[in-house]
Write an enzyme that holds these catalytic residues in place. Structure first.
Site, PDB file in Angstrom:
ATOM      1  N   ASN A  11      45.268   8.585  27.062  1.00 17.80           N
ATOM      2  CA  ASN A  11      44.315   9.460  28.152  1.00 17.80           C
ATOM      3  C   ASN A  11      43.071  10.418  27.191  1.00 17.80           C
ATOM      4  O   ASN A  11      43.100  11.090  25.891  1.00 17.80           O
ATOM      5  CB  ASN A  11      45.357  10.823  28.163  1.00 17.80           C
ATOM      6  CG  ASN A  11      44.535  11.470  29.624  1.00 17.80           C
ATOM      7  OD1 ASN A  11      45.588  12.294  29.659  1.00 17.80           O
ATOM      8  ND2 ASN A  11      43.854  11.104  30.093  1.00 17.80           N
ATOM      9  N   CYS A  81      45.653  19.454  31.936  1.00 18.37           N
ATOM     10  CA  CYS A  81      45.779  19.099  31.753  1.00 18.37           C
ATOM     11  C   CYS A  81      47.013  18.870  30.635  1.00 18.37           C
ATOM     12  O   CYS A  81      46.020  19.712  29.378  1.00 18.37           O
ATOM     13  CB  CYS A  81      44.463  18.546  31.629  1.00 18.37           C
ATOM     14  SG  CYS A  81      43.832  16.311  30.861  1.00 18.37           S
ATOM     15  N   ASN A  83      47.329  16.422  28.511  1.00 16.73           N
ATOM     16  CA  ASN A  83      46.922  15.874  26.527  1.00 16.73           C
ATOM     17  C   ASN A  83      46.223  16.636  26.529  1.00 16.73           C
ATOM     18  O   ASN A  83      45.723  16.643  25.051  1.00 16.73           O
ATOM     19  CB  ASN A  83      47.066  14.462  27.308  1.00 16.73           C
ATOM     20  CG  ASN A  83      47.801  13.809  27.699  1.00 16.73           C
ATOM     21  OD1 ASN A  83      49.034  13.782  27.177  1.00 16.73           O
ATOM     22  ND2 ASN A  83      48.385  12.156  28.368  1.00 16.73           N
ATOM     23  N   ASN A 154      48.579  21.988  38.385  1.00 15.75           N
ATOM     24  CA  ASN A 154      48.096  20.629  38.929  1.00 15.75           C
ATOM     25  C   ASN A 154      48.971  19.882  39.625  1.00 15.75           C
ATOM     26  O   ASN A 154      49.954  20.055  39.673  1.00 15.75           O
ATOM     27  CB  ASN A 154      47.377  20.306  38.258  1.00 15.75           C
ATOM     28  CG  ASN A 154      47.874  19.202  37.631  1.00 15.75           C
ATOM     29  OD1 ASN A 154      49.097  19.789  37.166  1.00 15.75           O
ATOM     30  ND2 ASN A 154      47.132  18.095  36.519  1.00 15.75           N
ATOM     31  N   ASN A 188      47.977  13.762  41.689  1.00 16.61           N
ATOM     32  CA  ASN A 188      47.711  12.284  40.464  1.00 16.61           C
ATOM     33  C   ASN A 188      49.190  11.936  41.006  1.00 16.61           C
ATOM     34  O   ASN A 188      50.141  12.928  41.216  1.00 16.61           O
ATOM     35  CB  ASN A 188      48.390  13.245  39.114  1.00 16.61           C
ATOM     36  CG  ASN A 188      47.077  14.449  39.691  1.00 16.61           C
ATOM     37  OD1 ASN A 188      46.245  13.405  38.895  1.00 16.61           O
ATOM     38  ND2 ASN A 188      47.456  15.171  39.309  1.00 16.61           N
ATOM     39  N   ARG A 212      43.957  11.900  39.899  1.00 14.67           N
ATOM     40  CA  ARG A 212      42.741  12.853  41.129  1.00 14.67           C
ATOM     41  C   ARG A 212      41.515  12.723  39.686  1.00 14.67           C
ATOM     42  O   ARG A 212      41.992  13.576  38.736  1.00 14.67           O
ATOM     43  CB  ARG A 212      43.526  14.183  41.553  1.00 14.67           C
ATOM     44  CG  ARG A 212      42.298  14.477  42.326  1.00 14.67           C
ATOM     45  CD  ARG A 212      43.130  15.942  42.480  1.00 14.67           C
ATOM     46  NE  ARG A 212      43.014  17.024  41.435  1.00 14.67           N
ATOM     47  CZ  ARG A 212      43.748  18.001  41.989  1.00 14.67           C
ATOM     48  NH1 ARG A 212      44.032  18.844  42.878  1.00 14.67           N
ATOM     49  NH2 ARG A 212      44.139  19.119  40.228  1.00 14.67           N
ATOM     50  N   CYS A 220      48.827  10.560  31.628  1.00 16.52           N
ATOM     51  CA  CYS A 220      48.779  11.911  31.909  1.00 16.52           C
ATOM     52  C   CYS A 220      50.533  12.976  31.105  1.00 16.52           C
ATOM     53  O   CYS A 220      51.877  12.395  31.142  1.00 16.52           O
ATOM     54  CB  CYS A 220      48.993  11.633  33.428  1.00 16.52           C
ATOM     55  SG  CYS A 220      48.650  12.910  34.244  1.00 16.52           S
ATOM     56  N   GLY A 221      50.075  13.498  30.849  1.00 17.94           N
ATOM     57  CA  GLY A 221      50.660  14.638  29.970  1.00 17.94           C
ATOM     58  C   GLY A 221      51.564  15.428  30.878  1.00 17.94           C
ATOM     59  O   GLY A 221      52.798  15.657  30.599  1.00 17.94           O
TER      60      GLY A 221
HETATM   61  N1  LIG Z   1      45.652  14.048  31.897  1.00 15.81           N
HETATM   62  C1  LIG Z   1      46.048  14.372  32.737  1.00 15.81           C
HETATM   63  C2  LIG Z   1      45.691  15.439  33.464  1.00 15.81           C
HETATM   64  C3  LIG Z   1      44.224  15.675  34.410  1.00 15.81           C
HETATM   65  C4  LIG Z   1      44.397  16.503  35.351  1.00 15.81           C
HETATM   66  C5  LIG Z   1      44.665  15.555  36.733  1.00 15.81           C
HETATM   67  N2  LIG Z   1      43.491  14.288  37.185  1.00 15.81           N
HETATM   68  C6  LIG Z   1      44.249  16.013  38.001  1.00 15.81           C
HETATM   69  O1  LIG Z   1      43.048  16.438  39.028  1.00 15.81           O
HETATM   70  O2  LIG Z   1      44.795  17.292  38.212  1.00 15.81           O
HETATM   71  C7  LIG Z   1      46.912  15.282  31.940  1.00 15.81           C
HETATM   72  O3  LIG Z   1      46.887  14.665  30.680  1.00 15.81           O
HETATM   73  O4  LIG Z   1      48.023  16.353  32.014  1.00 15.81           O
END
Ligand SMILES: N[C@@H](CCC[C@H](N)C(=O)O)C(=O)O
EC number: 5.1.1.7
Length: 281
Positions: A11, A81, A83, A154, A188, A212, A220-221
């Site tokens: 990521n 986020c 990661n 999120n 997501n 998203r 995606c963490g």
């Molecule tokens: N890749 C991330 C999450 C990034 C945010 C996500 N796309 C959103 O819009 O909520 C992770 O590692 O958590």
């Protein structure tokens, strides 16, 4: 503009130092920097700004010196986020911008102040408590898969694959359709299948994710956290660890006896450079 490139299990992020919050980081500039053909390329941007210098984080300044201003690759803002946070901490340490205390290193995010612990090549982040709250569905092509909504700061929709549908066969080039009544701000979507037991953990799954604002990513963490929370719940375990394998590598999600939820995995910086914003826009 100086930048560093880094990733956590594939990521990948463009890291922009802006300690005094002076940069006009527009959605257009973020999207241009993340463009894999005309820019640097990344799933998102991590702006490194002092909490005291950012209007959304000034209230956290006494607890955490640095604020992770995270943006998706389409330029949209996300709350959290996982990661990104781990890579952000790797950057702070590598550049001598922070020193972890005995309790770890706190970082301000839009989901609150989160503490991180630094390992040998890995960064472990104490995440917000995931809230598993509603049933919903995701539709990919002709396939509609039931799932469960999880808030990790999120929004996520965790969909378990059954009936012989293979994870590898899913076409995630387009966003899966979701119910906007359940996810008014988008979501997501994680697709999950069971995997063989891994020693030292209480469960093991494989997942792919459509994020998203970024499309399908290699990891995606917060998605792994959501998946780990659902896996522990489905196994009837109040505490434990789940190994989550993604296309970009393995993350481990742990719910400990103190009620903490942890996300652990590698966090790597790979390059430094300079970019002319006018050239990418
Ligand atoms: N890749 C991330 C999450 C990034 C945010 C996500 N796309 C959103 O819009 O909520 C992770 O590692 O958590």
């Amino acid at each position: 503009m100086r930048f560093t490139k880094g990733h956590g299990t594939g990521n990948d992020f463009v890291i922009i130092p802006d300690p005094f919050g002076e940069l006009d980081l527009t959605a257009e500039l973020v999207a241009a920097l993340c463009d894999r053909h005309r820019g640097i390329g990344g799933d998102g941007v991590l702006r490194v700004v002092r909490s005291a210098k950012h209007p959304e984080a000034a209230g956290f300044a006494a607890e955490a010196e640095w604020f992770m201003d995270y943006r998706n690759s389409d330029g949209s803002i996300a709350e959290m986020c996982g990661n990104g946070l781990r890579v952000f901490v790797r950057y702070l340490l590598d550049r001598g911008l922070a020193t972890p205390g005995p309790e770890g290193l706190p970082v301000a995010t839009r989901a609150g102040v989160l503490v991180t612990l630094i390992g040998d090549g890995t960064v472990r982040a104490r995440m917000t408590t995931p809230r598993v709250y509603a049933g919903s569905t995701a539709t990919v092509g002709a396939l509609t898969v039931p799932g469960v909504a999880v808030d990790t700061g999120n929004p996520h929709l965790v969909c378990g694959l059954h009936d012989g549908t293979e994870l590898a066969a899913l076409d995630l080039t387009h966003p899966p359709l979701h119910d906007p009544a359940v996810f008014p701000h988008g979501v997501n979507v994680e697709f999950v299948e069971p995997a063989e037991p891994v020693e030292g953990t209480d469960g093991h799954v494989r997942m792919r994710v459509h994020e998203r604002g970024s499309g399908e990513t290699r990891s995606c963490g917060t998605g792994a956290l959501a998946v780990g929370a659902v896996a522990l719940r489905d196994a009837g375990l109040a505490t434990g660890s789940i190994a989550v394998d993604l296309p970009g590598g393995r993350l481990v999600v742990t719910h400990d006896a103190d009620g903490g939820w942890w996300l652990e995995g590698p966090a790597v910086l790979v390059a430094d450079g300079e970019v002319d914003p006018a050239a990418v826009l």
